[in-house]
Design an enzyme around this catalytic site. Sequence first.
Site, PDB file in Angstrom:
ATOM      1  N   LYS A  39      27.896  35.936  66.799  1.00  0.00           N
ATOM      2  CA  LYS A  39      27.936  34.583  66.222  1.00  0.00           C
ATOM      3  C   LYS A  39      28.277  34.663  64.734  1.00  0.00           C
ATOM      4  O   LYS A  39      28.216  35.751  64.140  1.00  0.00           O
ATOM      5  CB  LYS A  39      26.593  33.882  66.442  1.00  0.00           C
ATOM      6  CG  LYS A  39      25.405  34.525  65.767  1.00  0.00           C
ATOM      7  CD  LYS A  39      24.102  33.884  66.210  1.00  0.00           C
ATOM      8  CE  LYS A  39      22.923  34.663  65.680  1.00  0.00           C
ATOM      9  NZ  LYS A  39      21.882  33.846  65.114  1.00  0.00           N
ATOM     10  N   ARG A 137      11.388  27.282  68.343  1.00  0.00           N
ATOM     11  CA  ARG A 137      12.739  26.781  68.033  1.00  0.00           C
ATOM     12  C   ARG A 137      13.337  26.080  69.251  1.00  0.00           C
ATOM     13  O   ARG A 137      13.424  24.874  69.290  1.00  0.00           O
ATOM     14  CB  ARG A 137      13.595  27.964  67.560  1.00  0.00           C
ATOM     15  CG  ARG A 137      14.860  27.598  66.869  1.00  0.00           C
ATOM     16  CD  ARG A 137      15.481  28.741  66.111  1.00  0.00           C
ATOM     17  NE  ARG A 137      15.913  29.859  66.939  1.00  0.00           N
ATOM     18  CZ  ARG A 137      16.542  30.935  66.477  1.00  0.00           C
ATOM     19  NH1 ARG A 137      16.808  31.046  65.188  1.00  0.00           N
ATOM     20  NH2 ARG A 137      16.908  31.906  67.271  1.00  0.00           N
ATOM     21  N   HIS A 167      12.820  34.773  72.281  1.00  0.00           N
ATOM     22  CA  HIS A 167      13.212  35.339  70.980  1.00  0.00           C
ATOM     23  C   HIS A 167      11.960  35.540  70.141  1.00  0.00           C
ATOM     24  O   HIS A 167      11.094  34.667  70.081  1.00  0.00           O
ATOM     25  CB  HIS A 167      14.186  34.374  70.292  1.00  0.00           C
ATOM     26  CG  HIS A 167      14.869  34.949  69.097  1.00  0.00           C
ATOM     27  ND1 HIS A 167      15.556  36.145  69.124  1.00  0.00           N
ATOM     28  CD2 HIS A 167      14.989  34.496  67.819  1.00  0.00           C
ATOM     29  CE1 HIS A 167      16.071  36.402  67.920  1.00  0.00           C
ATOM     30  NE2 HIS A 167      15.731  35.418  67.113  1.00  0.00           N
ATOM     31  N   ARG A 223      19.712  42.030  73.189  1.00  0.00           N
ATOM     32  CA  ARG A 223      20.646  41.229  72.399  1.00  0.00           C
ATOM     33  C   ARG A 223      20.758  41.889  71.026  1.00  0.00           C
ATOM     34  O   ARG A 223      19.847  41.782  70.200  1.00  0.00           O
ATOM     35  CB  ARG A 223      20.148  39.775  72.235  1.00  0.00           C
ATOM     36  CG  ARG A 223      20.058  38.984  73.517  1.00  0.00           C
ATOM     37  CD  ARG A 223      19.785  37.498  73.242  1.00  0.00           C
ATOM     38  NE  ARG A 223      18.648  37.256  72.385  1.00  0.00           N
ATOM     39  CZ  ARG A 223      17.376  37.202  72.799  1.00  0.00           C
ATOM     40  NH1 ARG A 223      17.095  37.363  74.076  1.00  0.00           N
ATOM     41  NH2 ARG A 223      16.399  36.976  71.939  1.00  0.00           N
ATOM     42  N   TYR A 269      31.828  30.047  31.309  1.00  0.00           N
ATOM     43  CA  TYR A 269      31.237  28.704  31.158  1.00  0.00           C
ATOM     44  C   TYR A 269      29.840  28.788  30.534  1.00  0.00           C
ATOM     45  O   TYR A 269      29.041  29.661  30.892  1.00  0.00           O
ATOM     46  CB  TYR A 269      31.095  28.035  32.519  1.00  0.00           C
ATOM     47  CG  TYR A 269      32.401  27.645  33.163  1.00  0.00           C
ATOM     48  CD1 TYR A 269      33.234  26.693  32.589  1.00  0.00           C
ATOM     49  CD2 TYR A 269      32.785  28.229  34.368  1.00  0.00           C
ATOM     50  CE1 TYR A 269      34.432  26.334  33.200  1.00  0.00           C
ATOM     51  CE2 TYR A 269      33.979  27.870  34.985  1.00  0.00           C
ATOM     52  CZ  TYR A 269      34.800  26.927  34.385  1.00  0.00           C
ATOM     53  OH  TYR A 269      35.971  26.572  34.981  1.00  0.00           O
ATOM     54  N   CYS A 315      32.419  32.232  37.968  1.00  0.00           N
ATOM     55  CA  CYS A 315      33.227  31.009  38.134  1.00  0.00           C
ATOM     56  C   CYS A 315      33.567  30.834  39.621  1.00  0.00           C
ATOM     57  O   CYS A 315      33.172  31.640  40.451  1.00  0.00           O
ATOM     58  CB  CYS A 315      34.514  31.117  37.332  1.00  0.00           C
ATOM     59  SG  CYS A 315      34.280  31.604  35.622  1.00  0.00           S
ATOM     60  N   MET A 316      34.343  29.793  39.922  1.00  0.00           N
ATOM     61  CA  MET A 316      34.673  29.536  41.334  1.00  0.00           C
ATOM     62  C   MET A 316      35.484  30.679  41.947  1.00  0.00           C
ATOM     63  O   MET A 316      35.260  31.075  43.088  1.00  0.00           O
ATOM     64  CB  MET A 316      35.449  28.220  41.462  1.00  0.00           C
ATOM     65  CG  MET A 316      35.676  27.811  42.896  1.00  0.00           C
ATOM     66  SD  MET A 316      36.665  26.326  43.073  1.00  0.00           S
ATOM     67  CE  MET A 316      35.522  25.060  42.612  1.00  0.00           C
ATOM     68  N   ASP A 317      36.400  31.250  41.135  1.00  0.00           N
ATOM     69  CA  ASP A 317      37.319  32.255  41.689  1.00  0.00           C
ATOM     70  C   ASP A 317      37.340  33.559  40.906  1.00  0.00           C
ATOM     71  O   ASP A 317      38.082  34.475  41.259  1.00  0.00           O
ATOM     72  CB  ASP A 317      38.759  31.716  41.679  1.00  0.00           C
ATOM     73  CG  ASP A 317      38.816  30.243  41.969  1.00  0.00           C
ATOM     74  OD1 ASP A 317      38.569  29.871  43.122  1.00  0.00           O
ATOM     75  OD2 ASP A 317      39.065  29.461  41.029  1.00  0.00           O
TER      76      ASP A 317
END
Length: 387
Positions: A39, A137, A167, A223, A269, A315-317
């Site tokens: 997953k 759950r 689980h 699992r 920043y 920063c973002m990138d």
Amino acid sequence: MDAVYRDTWTEINLDYIAENIRSIKGILPQNQHLIAVVKANAYGHGDEQVARVAVEEGADMLAVAFLDEAIALREKGIQQPALVLGAVSPMHIEAASCHNIRFTMYSVEWLREAVKQCANLQTPFYVHLKVDTGMGRLGIRSKRELEEILQLLQNNPNIVLEGVFTHFATADELNSEKYNVQYESFKETVTYLAERGVCPPYIHCANSAALLRFPHETFNTVRLGIAMYGLSPSMEMKKVLPVTLKEAFSLHSRLVHVKRVHKGDTISYGATYQAEGDEWIGTVPIGYADGWIRRMQNFQVLVDGHFVPIVGRVCMDQLMVKLPKKYPIGEKVTLIGEQAGKQISIDDVAGHLQTINYEIPCMISYRVPRLFIRHGQQWGRTNYLLS
Ligand SMILES: Cc1ncc(COP(=O)(O)O)c(C=O)c1O
């Protein structure tokens, strides 16, 4: 188009994943069924590639969190039976049944609705019954519900009980008190079913933590998730692992700009970092949009085998690092993994962020191409331009 223009990538060592599966199978009883948990894009590692390796290494079934993840595997050519572990509306049974996908049955209401949805199906639909033994759950919690489910199944032979599972909430803790309560409760349910002649082919309770600690309490199926990727289910368990696990995920980039700054110059920043003297500062093209979040400020990366700090805000990138000397543009930067015998592990990153290792590869976003290693060689990669 198969070009990748970015200077930032992850390396996923599929050979390590294969080795981890083999080592883990080595401690399990013979003839256990293996459900490989892929997953969340195989915990960020690449669902198609990990699924292929897991199947090569003997996985009978794959597990995902929701139906879209299972169908995505089919679209990538993976045909192994797939179990959806999460809640899916019975309305989607038809969409799943044509793809050899099975659902988790977690309540009487769910089964009642499933009965209606299966009325016109041409082939039987497979379900795994989830029993809530203490996770709180999903799953049935009483004998009364179990009785009702058995009754409904008996009257509706086009819904086939292929599995029963639970689980654990605390299998990764060395204190086994709650684990034992859950295990005994599940065993009781399995016995109750067997006494009524109900013996589904897949009986499973063990996640990585449980199968590593109690390999002889796994019924006939496990699992396997986090340990397949080479990570310990918890820091506590790291000290008692019965097998050597090899971390498959590493993360790299390159210096794209290197400059000399002087005392008092500020970086990024908010000007939160100020040079204390003449310093070499490198810019690395990875940021919070790639999953390398702002809280990674003040953590470190590896450059030329040296640990160097991330300075100023992420920063973002992009982010900036303080270098011990001038390095050329293109110098490799390792954010997770090894360089010259030094290592930054996923557990180190998780420790800095005060979270668990599971979260780290999951948070590295689709913007970062995954480059796969198999049989010691490059074995394809994901491509942002095609995603
Ligand atoms: C129901 C279920 N089974 C198995 C797993 C795999 O667990 P692990 O990654 O700890 O092996 C998960 C993961 O969250 C899960 O939700």
